[in-house]
Design a protein around this motif. Sequence first.
Motif, PDB file in Angstrom:
ATOM      1  N   LEU A   1      69.677 -17.544  49.201  1.00 39.65           N
ATOM      2  CA  LEU A   1      69.008 -16.684  48.449  1.00 39.65           C
ATOM      3  C   LEU A   1      69.759 -15.978  47.476  1.00 39.65           C
ATOM      4  O   LEU A   1      69.253 -15.587  46.183  1.00 39.65           O
TER       5      LEU A   1
ATOM      6  N   PRO B   1      67.731  -6.086  52.320  1.00 37.78           N
ATOM      7  CA  PRO B   1      66.343  -6.038  52.891  1.00 37.78           C
ATOM      8  C   PRO B   1      66.220  -7.250  53.641  1.00 37.78           C
ATOM      9  O   PRO B   1      65.466  -7.292  54.719  1.00 37.78           O
ATOM     10  N   GLU B   2      66.815  -8.380  53.510  1.00 36.90           N
ATOM     11  CA  GLU B   2      66.587  -9.679  54.195  1.00 36.90           C
ATOM     12  C   GLU B   2      67.099  -9.516  55.512  1.00 36.90           C
ATOM     13  O   GLU B   2      67.018 -10.000  56.445  1.00 36.90           O
TER      14      GLU B   2
ATOM     15  N   LEU C   1      59.443  -5.284  60.815  1.00 39.12           N
ATOM     16  CA  LEU C   1      60.218  -5.511  59.626  1.00 39.12           C
ATOM     17  C   LEU C   1      60.387  -7.096  59.316  1.00 39.12           C
ATOM     18  O   LEU C   1      60.528  -7.436  58.023  1.00 39.12           O
TER      19      LEU C   1
ATOM     20  N   LYS D   1      59.451 -10.371  58.422  1.00 44.42           N
ATOM     21  CA  LYS D   1      58.390 -11.132  58.119  1.00 44.42           C
ATOM     22  C   LYS D   1      58.460 -12.657  58.047  1.00 44.42           C
ATOM     23  O   LYS D   1      57.699 -13.378  57.803  1.00 44.42           O
ATOM     24  N   ARG D   2      59.234 -13.057  59.003  1.00 40.84           N
ATOM     25  CA  ARG D   2      59.679 -14.433  59.134  1.00 40.84           C
ATOM     26  C   ARG D   2      58.833 -15.553  60.063  1.00 40.84           C
ATOM     27  O   ARG D   2      58.801 -16.409  60.199  1.00 40.84           O
TER      28      ARG D   2
ATOM     29  N   LEU E   1      62.721 -14.874  49.232  1.00 39.40           N
ATOM     30  CA  LEU E   1      63.210 -13.646  50.114  1.00 39.40           C
ATOM     31  C   LEU E   1      61.915 -13.842  51.158  1.00 39.40           C
ATOM     32  O   LEU E   1      60.793 -13.529  50.764  1.00 39.40           O
ATOM     33  N   SER E   2      62.277 -13.832  52.479  1.00 37.54           N
ATOM     34  CA  SER E   2      61.229 -13.851  53.602  1.00 37.54           C
ATOM     35  C   SER E   2      60.914 -12.323  53.522  1.00 37.54           C
ATOM     36  O   SER E   2      59.707 -11.955  54.115  1.00 37.54           O
ATOM     37  N   SER E   3      61.505 -11.061  53.156  1.00 36.66           N
ATOM     38  CA  SER E   3      61.028 -10.024  53.373  1.00 36.66           C
ATOM     39  C   SER E   3      60.103  -9.486  52.209  1.00 36.66           C
ATOM     40  O   SER E   3      59.539  -8.413  52.372  1.00 36.66           O
ATOM     41  N   LYS E   4      59.821 -10.139  51.287  1.00 38.29           N
ATOM     42  CA  LYS E   4      59.140  -9.939  50.110  1.00 38.29           C
ATOM     43  C   LYS E   4      57.983 -10.878  50.043  1.00 38.29           C
ATOM     44  O   LYS E   4      57.686 -12.007  50.429  1.00 38.29           O
TER      45      LYS E   4
ATOM     46  N   TYR F   1      53.424 -13.124  53.090  1.00 42.01           N
ATOM     47  CA  TYR F   1      54.649 -13.344  53.160  1.00 42.01           C
ATOM     48  C   TYR F   1      54.891 -14.929  53.240  1.00 42.01           C
ATOM     49  O   TYR F   1      54.331 -15.560  53.778  1.00 42.01           O
TER      50      TYR F   1
END
Lengths: 218, 380
Positions: A119, A140-141, A214, A216-217, B127-130, B170
Amino acid sequence: MSPALIDLFLDALTETVIMVAVSGAIAFVAGIPLAVVLVTTAPGGVFQNRAVNRLLGAVINGFRSLPFIILLVALIPFTRLIVGTSIGTAAAVVPLSISAIPFFARMAEVSLREVDRGLVEAAQAMGANRWQIIGQVLIPEAMPGIVAGFTITLVALIGASAMAGAVGAGGLGDLAIRYGYQRFETEVMAAVIVVLIAIVCAVQTGGDLLARRLNKRL
Amino acid sequence: MTRTAYSGSLVGYGQSAVAADADLRPTDEVAPVLVRFDGVGKRFDGPAGPIAALEDVGFQIRRGEIFGIIGRSGAGKSTLIRCVNRLERPSSGKVVVDGQDVGALSDRNLAGLRQRIGMIFQHFNLLSSKTVFENVALPLRFAGRSRKDIEETVRPLLDLVGLTDKRDVYPAKLSGGQKQRVGIARALVHRPDILLCDEATSALDPETTLSILQLLKDINRRLGLTIILITHEMTVIREICDRVLVLEAGRVVEEGAVSEVFARPQAAVTQRFLKAIVPDLPPFIAERIALEPDRGCDMLLRVRFSGESARDPVISELALAFDLTVTLVHGGIDYIQTRPYGNLVISAPYRGQEALSGILDFLRARAVQTEVIGYVPRSH
Ligand SMILES: Nc1ncnc2c1ncn2[C@@H]1O[C@H](COP(=O)(O)OP(=O)(O)OP(=O)(O)O)[C@@H](O)[C@H]1O
Ligand SMILES: [Mg+2]
């Protein structure tokens, strides 16, 4: 419990909450930059710098190796310098923060380090600068992990705040020692235990919930 | 509709708008050199001394080309492609992109260059958070573009890659192919001149691979984008590349037009790669396979089927329906437990593209996976 005792109890609860909340907030604000420095100065990081990385790592390890009760006493001159007194709730916040900062920084460091290198590389390929990589990719990640680490930090702070009675900071732990242990008021002891368990459960559940939202994975 | 809107918005985008409109691919003679490697070497410090990942690598890529780089694992492909946008700095030699020496750029100019070079990755690196939208928008946010500007740029790109309905989803909720489409949209967001693809299809199944390659080809045609693509699969090269470079142990061992290299592979590695696509064909056929049909040639088809269709007389029906002489070149039927699996290479006279599509439709309608291997001149 008598009404007077209930008043004492509520005061103690407030003191605990203040101690934990203030030192938790300080640990959060100070711990994240430290964690970022630890991760980005490590080999392969965007601000790779062996000397800074080693030095900071050593300082953090140094503080972490001290038991809280020793830190509490050892920091008395420093505390007096900062808050003007070494006794009371405000004074307890100083050693509590100093012990929580490195603890939380290590937790946050682990989460930041787990962010996939790919990333960072993708962001570099997009033309991102190093600050943007930290602010818009790494943090954020890592946020779900950071929140989980912060939850653990808060629970540890609740535990440590019980010892802060030693410097006259009050709080639930202090109440339990003075009434429950020294005056054999088992009721008080039991009430403190129940409330402490409830607080810890609430913090842990809230933290888990937030971390899960939080993340989102999944 | 929306696709037209996107290419329409490209007017004024240099030569690419012209290329997109006329669907003209620049030929080797006219297109200027866009990327040049000049004696590039790269050494890494390994635990057992320095590793030479690249040695004296030199080649040129012209504007509008799809340039393939193939090599085995550890050959240095990723290192090579990463030198183009300076994710890796060469230890020796230089890389020149559009006349600029990449190694000599200041930080600010490097960021500018990187905006003109999109990159997609084997593991997508989203990006997993976006959300999908936020991921595609990220390069624009890095460049400090306004919210409105971002919205207007991202929307048509999501259309282009067919993910408009996934905008607020996501990445974890997407399939591999969809993730790579997000990666492609993100790579195109600055309207780059060059797209770098590091094993962009290696994590995808064959069908999804094909659709992603199709998308890349489409983008190359319509936007005039130069694509540099790394792979270890010769099928990918065959599917979309104009030229190919074969890398072995950090050195260029072969380079040329894809049709040329396929027809007359020189290096042993190349021959091995080619063998992997047409395994076990008798050498007298394998050696003569061409990628483009010629007058009076035979076409070679690989057909795969399983289950019930293996019992149907598909091949003889095909021969009857199209009045074809079908020859079985290679293959057979295996049984896994009691279920039959067929994998045949057949040859039949080539009678033009239209007839070929008819045959492919006929076979695919019967649940037979069909693939054109190539064309062989008739020997007698
Ligand atoms: N950062 C690095 N540090 C040390 N050695 C490296 C580094 N990057 C690559 N190498 C070495 O350089 C050589 C080429 O690696 P590279 O990743 O370019 O190969 P590749 O052709 O992309 O392989 P693959 O198909 O497995 O991705 C390998 O021997 C690898 O171990
Ligand atoms: Mg690689």
